[in-house]
Write a protein that holds these residues in place. Structure first.
Motif, mmCIF file in Angstrom:
data_model
loop_
_atom_site.group_PDB
_atom_site.id
_atom_site.type_symbol
_atom_site.label_atom_id
_atom_site.label_comp_id
_atom_site.label_asym_id
_atom_site.label_seq_id
_atom_site.Cartn_x
_atom_site.Cartn_y
_atom_site.Cartn_z
ATOM 1 N N ASP A 8 0.816 -1.209 0.000
ATOM 2 C CA ASP A 8 0.000 0.000 0.000
ATOM 3 C C ASP A 8 0.852 1.262 0.000
ATOM 4 N N LYS A 9 2.110 1.140 0.356
ATOM 5 C CA LYS A 9 2.948 2.323 0.526
ATOM 6 C C LYS A 9 3.811 2.625 -0.704
ATOM 7 N N ILE A 10 3.515 1.918 -1.823
ATOM 8 C CA ILE A 10 4.285 2.144 -3.053
ATOM 9 C C ILE A 10 3.620 3.242 -3.869
ATOM 10 N N PHE A 11 4.421 4.188 -4.345
ATOM 11 C CA PHE A 11 3.888 5.294 -5.136
ATOM 12 C C PHE A 11 3.413 4.806 -6.505
ATOM 13 N N ASP A 12 2.401 5.478 -7.043
ATOM 14 C CA ASP A 12 1.941 5.185 -8.399
ATOM 15 C C ASP A 12 3.070 5.424 -9.397
ATOM 16 N N CYS A 13 3.850 6.437 -9.109
ATOM 17 C CA CYS A 13 4.890 6.869 -10.031
ATOM 18 C C CYS A 13 6.101 7.277 -9.194
ATOM 19 N N SER A 14 7.246 6.684 -9.469
ATOM 20 C CA SER A 14 8.447 6.960 -8.678
ATOM 21 C C SER A 14 8.909 8.409 -8.819
ATOM 22 N N VAL A 15 9.586 8.878 -7.795
ATOM 23 C CA VAL A 15 10.252 10.189 -7.850
ATOM 24 C C VAL A 15 11.751 9.887 -7.999
ATOM 25 N N PHE A 16 12.414 10.560 -8.940
ATOM 26 C CA PHE A 16 13.850 10.360 -9.128
ATOM 27 C C PHE A 16 14.593 11.574 -8.607
ATOM 28 N N VAL A 17 15.605 11.320 -7.798
ATOM 29 C CA VAL A 17 16.363 12.418 -7.195
ATOM 30 C C VAL A 17 17.858 12.169 -7.340
ATOM 31 N N LYS A 18 18.603 13.264 -7.393
ATOM 32 C CA LYS A 18 20.055 13.154 -7.413
ATOM 33 C C LYS A 18 20.510 12.729 -6.021
ATOM 34 N N ASP A 19 21.361 11.724 -5.999
ATOM 35 C CA ASP A 19 21.898 11.224 -4.736
ATOM 36 C C ASP A 19 23.414 11.294 -4.864
ATOM 37 N N GLY A 20 23.971 12.437 -4.544
ATOM 38 C CA GLY A 20 25.384 12.656 -4.823
ATOM 39 C C GLY A 20 25.534 13.220 -6.228
#
Length: 105
Positions: A8-20
């Motif tokens: 239930d806690k999975i997003f419909d659509c992922s968010v992509f972020v810079k990690d380093g």
């Protein structure tokens, strides 16, 4: 079951972020978002960060809508200049030759 709760806690659509500098992280769930927020440097934890973290914790505890928490995380990432706007690549862009002005970055 535990698995149902996690799903239930999975997003419909992922968010992509810079990690380093060279890595992009996929934030696909509230757990991912909270892990990422936990790793965020203390000196960068501003009011928006605190609010976002509170919202994500609330969503994790079923006290806040998941999609709203995802959007809050994405807004925070944008404000922190780490949001990666990854969209599906159009088919015409994946051909072997680059057309006029089709410079590969």
């Amino acid at each position: 079951s535990v698995e149902d709760v996690m799903n239930d806690k999975i997003f419909d659509c992922s968010v992509f972020v810079k990690d380093g500098r060279f890595t992009i992280a996929e934030i696909a769930s509230i757990a991912d978002a909270l892990d990422f927020l936990d790793e965020w440097p203390i000196e960068l934890q501003d009011i928006l960060y605190q609010t976002t973290k509170r919202i994500c914790h609330s969503a994790h505890d079923d006290r806040y809508p998941l999609d709203a928490a995802r959007n809050a995380f994405a807004q925070w990432a944008k404000s922190a200049n780490i949001l990666e706007d990854i969209a599906p690549i159009p088919a015409w862009m994946t051909g072997p030759k680059s057309g006029p002005g089709g410079v590969l970055a």
